[in-house]
Design a protein around this motif. Structure first.
Motif, PDB file in Angstrom:
ATOM      1  N   ILE A 213       0.863  -1.175   0.000  1.00 47.66           N
ATOM      2  CA  ILE A 213       0.000   0.000   0.000  1.00 47.66           C
ATOM      3  C   ILE A 213       0.906   1.232   0.000  1.00 47.66           C
ATOM      4  O   ILE A 213       1.785   1.368   0.853  1.00 47.66           O
ATOM      5  CB  ILE A 213      -0.931   0.003   1.219  1.00 47.66           C
ATOM      6  CG1 ILE A 213      -1.706  -1.315   1.288  1.00 47.66           C
ATOM      7  CG2 ILE A 213      -1.899   1.183   1.147  1.00 47.66           C
ATOM      8  CD1 ILE A 213      -2.593  -1.435   2.512  1.00 47.66           C
TER       9      ILE A 213
ATOM     10  N   ASP B  14      -4.603   4.767  -0.586  1.00 55.28           N
ATOM     11  CA  ASP B  14      -5.320   4.037   0.469  1.00 55.28           C
ATOM     12  C   ASP B  14      -4.658   4.151   1.830  1.00 55.28           C
ATOM     13  O   ASP B  14      -5.080   3.500   2.792  1.00 55.28           O
ATOM     14  CB  ASP B  14      -5.439   2.556   0.093  1.00 55.28           C
ATOM     15  CG  ASP B  14      -6.271   2.353  -1.168  1.00 55.28           C
ATOM     16  OD1 ASP B  14      -7.307   3.035  -1.292  1.00 55.28           O
ATOM     17  OD2 ASP B  14      -5.872   1.536  -2.019  1.00 55.28           O
ATOM     18  N   THR B  15      -3.605   4.954   1.916  1.00 47.36           N
ATOM     19  CA  THR B  15      -2.927   5.119   3.201  1.00 47.36           C
ATOM     20  C   THR B  15      -2.264   6.480   3.274  1.00 47.36           C
ATOM     21  O   THR B  15      -1.969   7.114   2.244  1.00 47.36           O
ATOM     22  CB  THR B  15      -1.875   4.008   3.424  1.00 47.36           C
ATOM     23  OG1 THR B  15      -1.409   4.064   4.775  1.00 47.36           O
ATOM     24  CG2 THR B  15      -0.697   4.146   2.471  1.00 47.36           C
TER      25      THR B  15
ATOM     26  N   LYS C 260      -8.604   1.612  11.428  1.00 50.17           N
ATOM     27  CA  LYS C 260      -7.860   2.300  10.373  1.00 50.17           C
ATOM     28  C   LYS C 260      -6.404   2.548  10.756  1.00 50.17           C
ATOM     29  O   LYS C 260      -5.648   3.132   9.985  1.00 50.17           O
ATOM     30  CB  LYS C 260      -8.553   3.623  10.017  1.00 50.17           C
ATOM     31  CG  LYS C 260      -9.909   3.437   9.355  1.00 50.17           C
ATOM     32  CD  LYS C 260     -10.583   4.759   9.030  1.00 50.17           C
ATOM     33  CE  LYS C 260     -11.988   4.511   8.446  1.00 50.17           C
ATOM     34  NZ  LYS C 260     -12.709   5.777   8.200  1.00 50.17           N
TER      35      LYS C 260
ATOM     36  N   CYS D 284      -7.440  10.863  -0.899  1.00 51.76           N
ATOM     37  CA  CYS D 284      -8.002   9.550  -0.558  1.00 51.76           C
ATOM     38  C   CYS D 284      -8.623   8.846  -1.763  1.00 51.76           C
ATOM     39  O   CYS D 284      -8.802   7.615  -1.725  1.00 51.76           O
ATOM     40  CB  CYS D 284      -9.044   9.688   0.543  1.00 51.76           C
ATOM     41  SG  CYS D 284      -8.358  10.142   2.155  1.00 51.76           S
TER      42      CYS D 284
ATOM     43  N   LYS E 153       2.866   3.457  -7.642  1.00 51.66           N
ATOM     44  CA  LYS E 153       1.548   2.846  -7.520  1.00 51.66           C
ATOM     45  C   LYS E 153       1.121   2.225  -8.852  1.00 51.66           C
ATOM     46  O   LYS E 153       0.565   1.123  -8.896  1.00 51.66           O
ATOM     47  CB  LYS E 153       0.525   3.881  -7.061  1.00 51.66           C
ATOM     48  CG  LYS E 153      -0.838   3.310  -6.706  1.00 51.66           C
ATOM     49  CD  LYS E 153      -1.687   4.374  -6.023  1.00 51.66           C
ATOM     50  CE  LYS E 153      -3.052   3.796  -5.613  1.00 51.66           C
ATOM     51  NZ  LYS E 153      -3.961   3.677  -6.755  1.00 51.66           N
TER      52      LYS E 153
ATOM     53  N   SER F 200     -11.950   1.822   4.026  1.00 49.03           N
ATOM     54  CA  SER F 200     -10.812   0.892   3.953  1.00 49.03           C
ATOM     55  C   SER F 200      -9.459   1.596   4.084  1.00 49.03           C
ATOM     56  O   SER F 200      -8.408   0.971   3.911  1.00 49.03           O
ATOM     57  CB  SER F 200     -10.854   0.123   2.634  1.00 49.03           C
ATOM     58  OG  SER F 200     -10.805   1.030   1.530  1.00 49.03           O
ATOM     59  N   PHE F 201      -9.464   2.864   4.381  1.00 49.66           N
ATOM     60  CA  PHE F 201      -8.243   3.661   4.443  1.00 49.66           C
ATOM     61  C   PHE F 201      -7.443   3.299   5.699  1.00 49.66           C
ATOM     62  O   PHE F 201      -8.011   2.931   6.726  1.00 49.66           O
ATOM     63  CB  PHE F 201      -8.601   5.146   4.468  1.00 49.66           C
ATOM     64  CG  PHE F 201      -7.480   6.073   4.122  1.00 49.66           C
ATOM     65  CD1 PHE F 201      -7.185   6.372   2.807  1.00 49.66           C
ATOM     66  CD2 PHE F 201      -6.724   6.677   5.126  1.00 49.66           C
ATOM     67  CE1 PHE F 201      -6.162   7.252   2.481  1.00 49.66           C
ATOM     68  CE2 PHE F 201      -5.696   7.543   4.822  1.00 49.66           C
ATOM     69  CZ  PHE F 201      -5.411   7.832   3.493  1.00 49.66           C
TER      70      PHE F 201
END
Length: 237
Positions: free
Chosen positions: A6, A40-41, A105, A36, A233, A67-68
């Motif tokens: 991630i 995802d992080t 989270k 966001c 990514k 889901s972050f």
């Protein structure tokens, strides 16, 4: 198995990124929401400078998608000023705030020590004894004396992650045999500014294949961090 890495950044509120990442007319209050949509992080460094409250973390929790994940840095009062001495209560308070505020989270808890924090048996034992092992603990050292087999073996035995760093003054080993792969890209040769080339990112991507963990770009004093994060990514998809 494809890697489960991630990717994110260590900052998002960045005027350098307008027209490069953020649309020109997007208000700054919407930047995190936009971030966001693409990542995802986020590595939360604000807690390093000011001891957080549950409310502060709850606000970030509420801002982020379901889901972050947040990795959160331990306050400098613990790592830089007190250097873990007489910090049991303070650190326990921080863990509790992380747990209550970030809930599911919360990804990792990051301890970053200063370059003056050199290796010793006593310091290693202090680290082992003070951590709460209900959390994913990641330790980033800034002195090369910690790059040794004794530290690595003790960390593995205690389920602690040794942070991989890309930093001008440190070995650039990518550690893949700890509980998590956790990499922080700080910028080389100019700390916090320098960009990483496509070739460098490809080399990293080849090394982290089939791994599980987090990669954060902290070269955010320019546009480099966001461009590098987006490029890596794309490579991992």
């Amino acid at each position: 198995m494809k890697n489960q890495i991630i990717i994110g950044c260590s900052s998002f509120y960045n005027s350098f990124w307008k027209n490069i990442f953020y649309p020109q007319n997007l208000p700054s209050k919407q930047w995190f929401e936009f971030y966001c949509h693409h990542f995802d992080t986020y590595e939360f460094n604000g807690s390093f400078y000011k001891f957080p409250t549950v409310r502060v973390f709850q606000n970030w929790y509420n801002k982020a998608p379901e889901s972050f994940l947040f990795s959160v840095k331990v306050p400098k009062e613990i790592t830089h000023i007190k250097k873990l001495k007489d910090c049991e209560s303070l650190l326990n308070d921080f863990y509790e705030i992380c747990n209550e505020g970030m809930k599911e989270k919360l990804a990792a808890v990051l301890f970053q020590f200063p370059p003056s924090y050199t290796f010793s048996q006593e310091k290693l034992e202090t680290i082992i004894n003070i951590l709460d092992y209900n959390f994913k603990n990641v330790i980033e050292f800034r002195h090369e004396s910690w790059w040794n087999d004794e530290v690595w073996n003790v960390f593995k035995d205690n389920n602690i992650t040794f942070c991989s760093v890309s930093h001008p003054n440190l070995p650039q080993t990518i550690f893949k045999d700890f509980p998590l792969l956790y990499i922080r890209f700080h910028g080389i040769p100019k700390l916090f500014h320098s960009s990483y080339s496509t070739e460098e990112l490809k080399h990293v991507n080849n090394q982290i294949d089939s791994q599980k963990g987090f990669v954060y770009f902290n070269n955010t004093a320019s546009e480099a961090g966001i461009l590098n994060a987006l490029e890596l990514k794309r490579m991992t998809v």
